[in-house]
Design a protein around this motif. Structure first.
Motif, PDB file in Angstrom:
ATOM      1  N   UNK A 106      68.686  48.271  82.205  1.00 44.64           N
ATOM      2  CA  UNK A 106      69.806  48.018  81.314  1.00 44.64           C
ATOM      3  C   UNK A 106      69.659  46.684  80.604  1.00 44.64           C
ATOM      4  N   UNK A 107      69.085  45.732  81.317  1.00 44.86           N
ATOM      5  CA  UNK A 107      68.900  44.438  80.664  1.00 44.86           C
ATOM      6  C   UNK A 107      67.918  44.560  79.500  1.00 44.86           C
ATOM      7  N   UNK A 108      66.988  45.487  79.623  1.00 45.30           N
ATOM      8  CA  UNK A 108      66.049  45.735  78.525  1.00 45.30           C
ATOM      9  C   UNK A 108      66.758  46.247  77.279  1.00 45.30           C
ATOM     10  N   UNK A 165      67.032  44.518  73.633  1.00 44.43           N
ATOM     11  CA  UNK A 165      66.682  45.276  72.434  1.00 44.43           C
ATOM     12  C   UNK A 165      67.759  45.152  71.365  1.00 44.43           C
ATOM     13  N   UNK A 166      69.027  45.332  71.761  1.00 39.18           N
ATOM     14  CA  UNK A 166      70.112  45.206  70.795  1.00 39.18           C
ATOM     15  C   UNK A 166      70.250  43.776  70.286  1.00 39.18           C
ATOM     16  N   UNK A 185      77.433  45.431  71.095  1.00 43.85           N
ATOM     17  CA  UNK A 185      76.866  46.405  72.020  1.00 43.85           C
ATOM     18  C   UNK A 185      76.013  45.701  73.075  1.00 43.85           C
ATOM     19  N   UNK A 186      75.234  44.712  72.651  1.00 47.31           N
ATOM     20  CA  UNK A 186      74.389  43.968  73.585  1.00 47.31           C
ATOM     21  C   UNK A 186      75.243  43.265  74.638  1.00 47.31           C
ATOM     22  N   UNK A 187      76.367  42.684  74.231  1.00 47.15           N
ATOM     23  CA  UNK A 187      77.255  42.009  75.190  1.00 47.15           C
ATOM     24  C   UNK A 187      77.813  42.993  76.204  1.00 47.15           C
ATOM     25  N   UNK A 234      77.035  42.863  80.291  1.00 39.87           N
ATOM     26  CA  UNK A 234      78.044  42.656  81.322  1.00 39.87           C
ATOM     27  C   UNK A 234      78.177  43.866  82.251  1.00 39.87           C
ATOM     28  N   UNK A 235      77.959  45.064  81.733  1.00 40.15           N
ATOM     29  CA  UNK A 235      77.952  46.247  82.597  1.00 40.15           C
ATOM     30  C   UNK A 235      76.780  46.174  83.568  1.00 40.15           C
ATOM     31  N   UNK A 236      75.612  45.800  83.086  1.00 41.63           N
ATOM     32  CA  UNK A 236      74.440  45.667  83.953  1.00 41.63           C
ATOM     33  C   UNK A 236      74.651  44.577  84.988  1.00 41.63           C
ATOM     34  N   UNK A 237      75.257  43.476  84.583  1.00 39.86           N
ATOM     35  CA  UNK A 237      75.535  42.387  85.512  1.00 39.86           C
ATOM     36  C   UNK A 237      76.520  42.832  86.593  1.00 39.86           C
TER      37      UNK A 237
END
Length: 59
Positions: A1-3, A7-8, A30-32, A36-39
């Motif tokens: 997900x961090x990837x 990318x975004x 979208x990147x933010x 935060x979801x991945x975190x």
């Protein structure tokens, strides 16, 4: 997900340099969200692993 978040972020930077402000703003938003979801998932996974005491399988 961090990837995906990275990318975004790169898409947002390229769009900003080329003058596409709307696309850059959307991509950074979208990147933010993805970051935060991945975190949050990382923290939940770490806490769950500590509580259950399970070790990941060693290959």
């Amino acid at each position: 997900m961090f990837g995906w978040a990275i990318t975004f972020l790169i898409i947002a930077i390229i769009a900003a340099v080329l003058g596409f402000g709307g696309i850059a703003g959307t991509a950074i938003g979208i990147a933010k969200i993805i970051f935060f979801v991945a975190l949050a998932l990382l923290v939940i996974s770490l806490v769950y692993g500590l509580v259950t005491g399970r070790r990941p399988p060693v290959s």
